[in-house]
Design a protein around this motif. Structure first.
Motif, PDB file in Angstrom:
ATOM      1  N   SER A  64       1.268  -8.241  -5.376  1.00  0.00           N
ATOM      2  CA  SER A  64       0.491  -7.207  -5.350  1.00  0.00           C
ATOM      3  C   SER A  64       1.018  -5.746  -6.089  1.00  0.00           C
ATOM      4  O   SER A  64       0.007  -5.181  -6.791  1.00  0.00           O
ATOM      5  CB  SER A  64       1.113  -6.500  -3.536  1.00  0.00           C
ATOM      6  N   ASP A  91       0.601  -1.196  -0.045  1.00  0.00           N
ATOM      7  CA  ASP A  91      -0.317   0.205   0.415  1.00  0.00           C
ATOM      8  C   ASP A  91       1.093   1.383  -0.098  1.00  0.00           C
ATOM      9  O   ASP A  91       0.567   2.094  -0.255  1.00  0.00           O
ATOM     10  CB  ASP A  91      -1.277   0.094   1.032  1.00  0.00           C
ATOM     11  N   ARG A  92       1.849   0.913   0.408  1.00  0.00           N
ATOM     12  CA  ARG A  92       2.389   2.364   1.005  1.00  0.00           C
ATOM     13  C   ARG A  92       3.060   2.545  -0.626  1.00  0.00           C
ATOM     14  O   ARG A  92       3.622   3.237  -0.737  1.00  0.00           O
ATOM     15  CB  ARG A  92       3.604   2.604   1.761  1.00  0.00           C
TER      16      ARG A  92
END
Length: 235
Positions: free
Chosen positions: A89, A56-57
Motif C-alpha cells: 500500500s 494510512d498511519r
C-alpha cells in the motif's frame, strides 16, 4: 520537543530533530511494530524503516515529515510479515524504491507482491538526500536481516546532537535486554550474537542510539555490560 524513544500503538509520533535529519517513530499493528521515518532536512528526501502495518498511519507519517506524500526509499529490515504488511500500500501511493537484505528479498516479494528494487549487503550505503546510511548485515534472526547506521556530523548545532554519534536501526536483531529470536537454534544464535558484537559493539561507541523493531530505544552503552550474560544464557 523531547524525544523519548517510547511510543504506544495509536499514540503520537515521537520526533527527534538532529542537524542533518529528523527521525520520527511510531508504533503500528497488533504486534506493536516500530516504524521509523528518516527525513533529510536539507533536501526533504525521506526513508522509511519497515512499512510494518497501518498504511494510512504510515502515509500520514510521510506527509508529516515532508509536507507531501514524498517517500524515496523503504528499507525492510527482514522478511517476517509483521515488518512488511503495509509495504504494498505504501509503495503504491508513494512509488518509493524498495530495498531489503539480499537473502530475504525473494521471500518479501513472494509475500507482498512488491519487487525488491535493490538488494542490500553488508557495507553497502543507502542515501537519503545528502545523508548516508551504512548497511550492516546481522544474520541469525533471519539470513537477510539488515541494520542501518547513521552518523551525526562532527560539527553540530541542535540541542539533542552529539558530534560523530551513531544511530542504528536494528530491526529485530537487537533490543534492550538481548538479541532477536533465533528459534532455539544454537548456530543461528551464535551467528547473530557474533555479528551484533563484531559489527556493532566492537565498531561503535557507547553513546550509539539503538532504534529496535519493537519497544523502547536503548544505547550500546546500556547493553554492552550484558554481552557475556547473553551468550551464557543462549538466547
Amino acid at each position: 520537543m523531547t524525544y523519548t524513544g517510547e511510543v504506544r500503538p495509536g499514540g503520537p509520533t515521537d520526533v527527534r530533530v538532529l542537524d542533518e535529519v529528523e527521525i520520527r517513530k511510531v508504533s503500528v499493528g497488533p504486534t506493536d511494530n516500530d516504524a521509523y521515518l528518516v527525513t533529510c532536512r536539507r533536501q526533504h528526501a525521506q526513508l522509511l524503516v519497515d512499512a510494518a502495518d497501518e498504511p494510512d498511519r504510515l502515509l500520514a507519517l510521510v506527509r508529516e515529515g515532508s509536507g507531501a506524500a514524498r517517500l524515496d526509499t523503504v528499507v525492510t529490515t527482514h522478511r517476517h510479515p509483521d515488518h512488511h504488511r503495509a509495504l504494498a500500500s505504501v509503495v503504491a501511493v508513494t512509488g518509493a524504491t524498495v530495498t531489503a537484505g539480499a537473502a530475504d528479498a525473494a521471500e518479501i516479494t513472494a509475500a507482498t507482491g512488491v519487487p525488491v528494487d535493490r538488494t542490500l549487503r553488508d557495507g553497502d550505503v543507502v542515501l537519503v538526500g545528502h545523508v548516508t546510511l551504512e548497511v550492516v548485515a546481522l544474520r541469525g534472526h533471519t539470513d537477510g536481516s539488515v541494520a542501518l547506521v547513521y552518523r551525526e556530523p562532527e560539527r553540530v548545532s541542535e540541542a539533542d546532537t552529539v558530534p560523530g554519534r551513531a544511530h542504528v536501526f536494528t530491526g529485530d536483531s537487537l533490543f534492550p535486554g538481548g538479541i532477536g529470536n533465533t528459534g532455539g537454534d544454537p548456530a543461528r544464535f551464535d551467528r547473530l550474537l557474533t555479528d551484533v558484537t563484531t559489527r556493532l559493539f566492537d565498531r561503535l561507541d557507547d553513546d550509539t542510539w539503538v532504534y529496535p523493531g519493537h519497544g523502547r530505544d536503548t544505547t550500546l552503552g546500556a547493553e554492552r555490560p550484558y554481552l557475556d550474560a547473553w551468550r551464557d544464557r543462549g538466547w
